[in-house]
Structures are given as structure tokens and as C-alpha cells.
Design a protein around this motif. Sequence first.
Motif, PDB file in Angstrom:
ATOM      1  N   LYS A 282       0.266  -1.084  -0.496  1.00 28.51           N
ATOM      2  CA  LYS A 282       0.041   0.139  -0.096  1.00 28.51           C
ATOM      3  C   LYS A 282       1.104   1.687  -0.244  1.00 28.51           C
ATOM      4  O   LYS A 282       0.243   2.205  -0.430  1.00 28.51           O
ATOM      5  N   LYS A 283       2.065   1.483   0.342  1.00 28.09           N
ATOM      6  CA  LYS A 283       2.612   2.545   0.241  1.00 28.09           C
ATOM      7  C   LYS A 283       4.365   2.018   0.228  1.00 28.09           C
ATOM      8  O   LYS A 283       5.012   0.731   1.176  1.00 28.09           O
ATOM      9  N   GLU A 284       5.179   2.689  -0.108  1.00 22.92           N
ATOM     10  CA  GLU A 284       6.308   2.532  -0.912  1.00 22.92           C
ATOM     11  C   GLU A 284       7.493   2.159   0.720  1.00 22.92           C
ATOM     12  O   GLU A 284       7.114   2.690   1.558  1.00 22.92           O
ATOM     13  N   ILE A 285       8.163   1.351   0.071  1.00 22.59           N
ATOM     14  CA  ILE A 285       8.867   0.623   1.628  1.00 22.59           C
ATOM     15  C   ILE A 285      10.632   1.365   0.597  1.00 22.59           C
ATOM     16  O   ILE A 285      11.082   0.695  -0.079  1.00 22.59           O
ATOM     17  N   LYS A 286      11.388   2.091   1.941  1.00 20.61           N
ATOM     18  CA  LYS A 286      12.901   2.555   1.276  1.00 20.61           C
ATOM     19  C   LYS A 286      13.169   1.538   1.983  1.00 20.61           C
ATOM     20  O   LYS A 286      13.926   1.621   3.426  1.00 20.61           O
TER      21      LYS A 286
ATOM     22  N   ALA B  88       3.780  -6.019   9.535  1.00 19.31           N
ATOM     23  CA  ALA B  88       3.157  -5.074   9.085  1.00 19.31           C
ATOM     24  C   ALA B  88       1.302  -5.390   9.270  1.00 19.31           C
ATOM     25  O   ALA B  88       1.445  -6.319  10.299  1.00 19.31           O
ATOM     26  N   GLU B  89       0.554  -4.853   8.483  1.00 20.02           N
ATOM     27  CA  GLU B  89      -0.927  -4.832   8.807  1.00 20.02           C
ATOM     28  C   GLU B  89      -1.119  -6.061   7.488  1.00 20.02           C
ATOM     29  O   GLU B  89      -1.063  -5.164   6.006  1.00 20.02           O
ATOM     30  N   LEU B  90      -1.518  -6.934   7.183  1.00 20.30           N
ATOM     31  CA  LEU B  90      -2.421  -7.245   6.454  1.00 20.30           C
ATOM     32  C   LEU B  90      -3.649  -6.852   6.229  1.00 20.30           C
ATOM     33  O   LEU B  90      -4.447  -7.748   6.668  1.00 20.30           O
ATOM     34  N   THR B  91      -5.026  -6.461   4.976  1.00 22.81           N
ATOM     35  CA  THR B  91      -5.860  -6.672   4.825  1.00 22.81           C
ATOM     36  C   THR B  91      -6.630  -6.645   3.323  1.00 22.81           C
ATOM     37  O   THR B  91      -5.527  -7.155   2.784  1.00 22.81           O
ATOM     38  N   GLY B  92      -8.167  -6.763   3.272  1.00 26.93           N
ATOM     39  CA  GLY B  92      -8.164  -6.403   2.617  1.00 26.93           C
ATOM     40  C   GLY B  92      -8.830  -8.465   2.114  1.00 26.93           C
ATOM     41  O   GLY B  92      -9.092  -8.844   3.505  1.00 26.93           O
TER      42      GLY B  92
ATOM     43  N   LEU C 105      -5.478  -8.667  -1.570  1.00 22.72           N
ATOM     44  CA  LEU C 105      -4.555  -8.740  -0.571  1.00 22.72           C
ATOM     45  C   LEU C 105      -4.195  -7.504  -0.315  1.00 22.72           C
ATOM     46  O   LEU C 105      -3.641  -6.728  -1.159  1.00 22.72           O
ATOM     47  N   GLU C 106      -3.796  -6.674   0.777  1.00 23.43           N
ATOM     48  CA  GLU C 106      -2.955  -5.806   0.696  1.00 23.43           C
ATOM     49  C   GLU C 106      -1.949  -5.865   2.429  1.00 23.43           C
ATOM     50  O   GLU C 106      -2.733  -5.962   3.230  1.00 23.43           O
TER      51      GLU C 106
ATOM     52  N   ALA D 165       8.131  -0.243  -4.925  1.00 24.21           N
ATOM     53  CA  ALA D 165       7.380   0.517  -4.588  1.00 24.21           C
ATOM     54  C   ALA D 165       6.062   0.504  -4.476  1.00 24.21           C
ATOM     55  O   ALA D 165       5.058  -0.847  -4.192  1.00 24.21           O
ATOM     56  N   GLU D 166       5.498   1.467  -4.000  1.00 27.78           N
ATOM     57  CA  GLU D 166       3.806   1.026  -3.964  1.00 27.78           C
ATOM     58  C   GLU D 166       3.076   0.341  -5.121  1.00 27.78           C
ATOM     59  O   GLU D 166       3.254   0.941  -6.438  1.00 27.78           O
ATOM     60  N   GLY D 167       1.925  -0.475  -4.889  1.00 27.00           N
ATOM     61  CA  GLY D 167       1.629  -1.214  -5.643  1.00 27.00           C
ATOM     62  C   GLY D 167       2.148  -1.984  -6.252  1.00 27.00           C
ATOM     63  O   GLY D 167       1.346  -3.676  -7.181  1.00 27.00           O
ATOM     64  N   GLU D 168       3.157  -2.842  -5.895  1.00 29.10           N
ATOM     65  CA  GLU D 168       4.149  -4.021  -5.780  1.00 29.10           C
ATOM     66  C   GLU D 168       4.105  -5.110  -5.107  1.00 29.10           C
ATOM     67  O   GLU D 168       3.144  -5.250  -4.342  1.00 29.10           O
ATOM     68  N   MET D 169       3.615  -6.314  -5.522  1.00 29.14           N
ATOM     69  CA  MET D 169       3.935  -7.382  -4.777  1.00 29.14           C
ATOM     70  C   MET D 169       4.628  -7.862  -4.074  1.00 29.14           C
ATOM     71  O   MET D 169       5.973  -8.120  -4.054  1.00 29.14           O
ATOM     72  N   VAL D 170       4.632  -8.333  -2.897  1.00 28.63           N
ATOM     73  CA  VAL D 170       5.205  -8.913  -1.254  1.00 28.63           C
ATOM     74  C   VAL D 170       5.224  -9.665  -0.407  1.00 28.63           C
ATOM     75  O   VAL D 170       4.024 -10.247  -0.524  1.00 28.63           O
TER      76      VAL D 170
END
Length: 406
Positions: A339-343, A354-358, A363-364, A396-401
Motif C-alpha cells: 500500500k505504501k512504498e518501502i525504502k 505489517a498489517e495485512l488487509t483486504g 490482499l494489501e 514501490a507502492e502497488g508491487e507484490m511482496v
Amino acid sequence: MTVLAFEVARRTVEDHARHVRVPDWERCDLLSAGGRVVAQEIKADRDLPPFPRATRDGFAVVATDVATVPAKLKVVAEIAAGQDIGNVIVKNGECAEIMTGAAAPKGADAVVMVEYTERHDSEIAVQRSVEAGENVVPQGAEGREGQVLLQTGTRLTPAAIATAASVGLSELVVFKQPRVAILSTGDELVDVSAHPAPHQIRNSNTYSLAAQVMRAGAAPVPLPIAPDNEPILKHLIQQGLASDLLLLTGGVSMGKYDLVEKVLSQLGADFIFTGVQIQPGKPAVFGKVKWNGETKYFFGLPGNPVSTMVTFELFARPMIEALSGTVPQPLRYTQAKLKKEIKTKIGLTRFLPAELTGKFGSLEVQLVRWQGSGDMVATARANCLAVIPPDRERVAEGEMVSVLNL
């Protein structure tokens, strides 16, 4: 120092876990057996199901009678679940009203669901064809008499408990739960019931680890807090080695008062690895020592609470599973959209709260706001760990992790 990549460290623990001694067994009442590991083969005492079982409310029919619809059939019987069907036989042109779970009568080879029929007194009009075997579980389809249904070493999940009950076992032979000693170290620690001075913290690691140990199917053995004092630490480690596994927290970094590795060395410990390329938890230690004629394994887990919890799940859990009599389970990952970029920095595999939702299929995941590996409060809000590979400095935001459930 032996510092390993995450995958290598995990595989190393699993390799050692394969060679631990099979635990002794004991008898356990079925109602108390949930989560234990069965030490016997569980076999079917009769065919399962013991009769052709209807899976829908409807009418038991001869499938060829309804190959062309609409088809009219005479209702010759009504069969409820648990009812002795006696000499009920369905012939061509006939049917029997049947309930879910009931035994299908002789002659019938399918069940038409009730919603595809219209009833007029003692006749029905069937509006939809069925194939032979449709909506009927054949006798013995789930297990034949004498067939092994659960192997030795199976963890007793609710479904496994139901299986044991279905074959008439009110008592099971299970492996004894391993005893896992927990030793938290450091002069800064006081017991949870104490009023800490400004420079002290309450001992949370013993309690979080005890909860994780119990969830893994073992019996925790909490030891007194070990101060930064070699003789006392040595005495408490020796106490811990009387258990099947020893977990130590704190004292495994490079500080002047980090004494755990030094004391273990004095006891003849073999350090298999002394660090893992992960965050949190890089100083994690794994080793073994000969004690009273037996090989005892130990883990030195970093003292920061989040590091302690993460390294337990990654490394200690598979060893506990093996000591419980079952095969260590692989880590199971879920894929979710970030949901939000990680650096971050490259070089370490990161397991971040982290928090998994959806919902399924959408899933996000988003990192919880935390203040580093000492922030247990943030971790309490997390329901998973977001896994960032060591070669990524930006996701990046929107990538699958990959996500590891807690």
C-alpha cells in the motif's frame, strides 16, 4: 563468527532438526489432544463412510430414469440421516426422499437436489438430469477398513481430532511435549511484578517466548532472570540444559557485557552459526552442547523484543516441531500488494511488522509505524511480517511482496 544468509540459516536448522531423538510417548484423552503430535497410526475401523452417503437434500434416483427431463417418478420411501433403511429398494420409475447425510438406498445411484423437483402427492417431477454418483459419496471413498488415515507424527488439528473420533478413539498415544527452557539475560531486566527504576525494563521476552513455545506445541520452562554475571549466568544455563531445548535472550551481541557466547564456550558449546543476515535479529545464535551424555541444542536470540519474536518463528519453531515428533513445517508466504512504498538498505533479508488487509484475491499490506526492534507495542498491532529480499533497497507502492503470517 559464522554469519549466514537467511535461507542458509533456516536450512541449517532444519537439517539438524531432522536428526533429533524421537521423544517418548504418553496416552492422552481425545478432548485434550488438540495440537499434540500423534505417536501411533490411526486406522479406519470400518469403511468411511460406512454406507453410500447423500450429500444433498433431495431424492435418491436411478440416474438413467432422469436422463431425459422432465421425468416423473413415484416416491416410495423417506430416509432421514441416521435412519435404518432396512429393505428399502429403489427400482426404475421410483425414488426415495432423502436428507443430507442419510444412507442411499439400494438401487439408487444418484441424488437429485430438492430444488430441481416439484412434488405432487406421491410423485415428483424432476427438472434436471443427474449423472450416476452425483451427490452421493460412495461407501469407503474416504477410507477403507484397516487403511491408515493419520500417520505417526501428524499434528492433531481439529480435522485430525475429528478423524480419530470417527474411528472410535477416545484416547490417543501422543509424543510427550518437549520442555523448552527460557532464559532472559541482562542487568536492566526486572520481573513483571516489580516496579522498575528509570534505568530498568520489565522482562517481556520470557512471557512472549512462553506464549510462542506453547503455540508451537511445547511446554515452556521459564528460568529466573540472569544478570550480567558469569557464574550466575553459567549456573542458569546449566539449569536450562536439563530441558530439551534452551532459548536465551539478550547477551548475544558484541557489547562488553554480552556474556552468553563466552559462558556457552566454557561449557564446550559448538556454535553452528553466530549471526544471520536478517533484520531484525542479525545477532541470532544457534548451537549445540554435550550435556549429561546427550546433545542439547540452544538458540541465543537478540534481546530486543521484536527480534526475539521474529527469530523464534524463523529458527526455533522448526526445532521445537522436530522435538515434538513431527516434521518441521516450511514457512508459508502470502503475496499481497504493497500500500505504501518501502525504502531500505540492501544486504539483509528484512522481516518487518505489517498489517495485512483486504479479501482473498485483493490482499494489501502496509508496514506498521514502529520505532525499531524494541517496539513491541507496534508489533502487537501487526498481523504479519512483510518480507523484503536482501537485494532490494526500494519496493514501490502497488508491487507484490511476500508476507509471513504471525
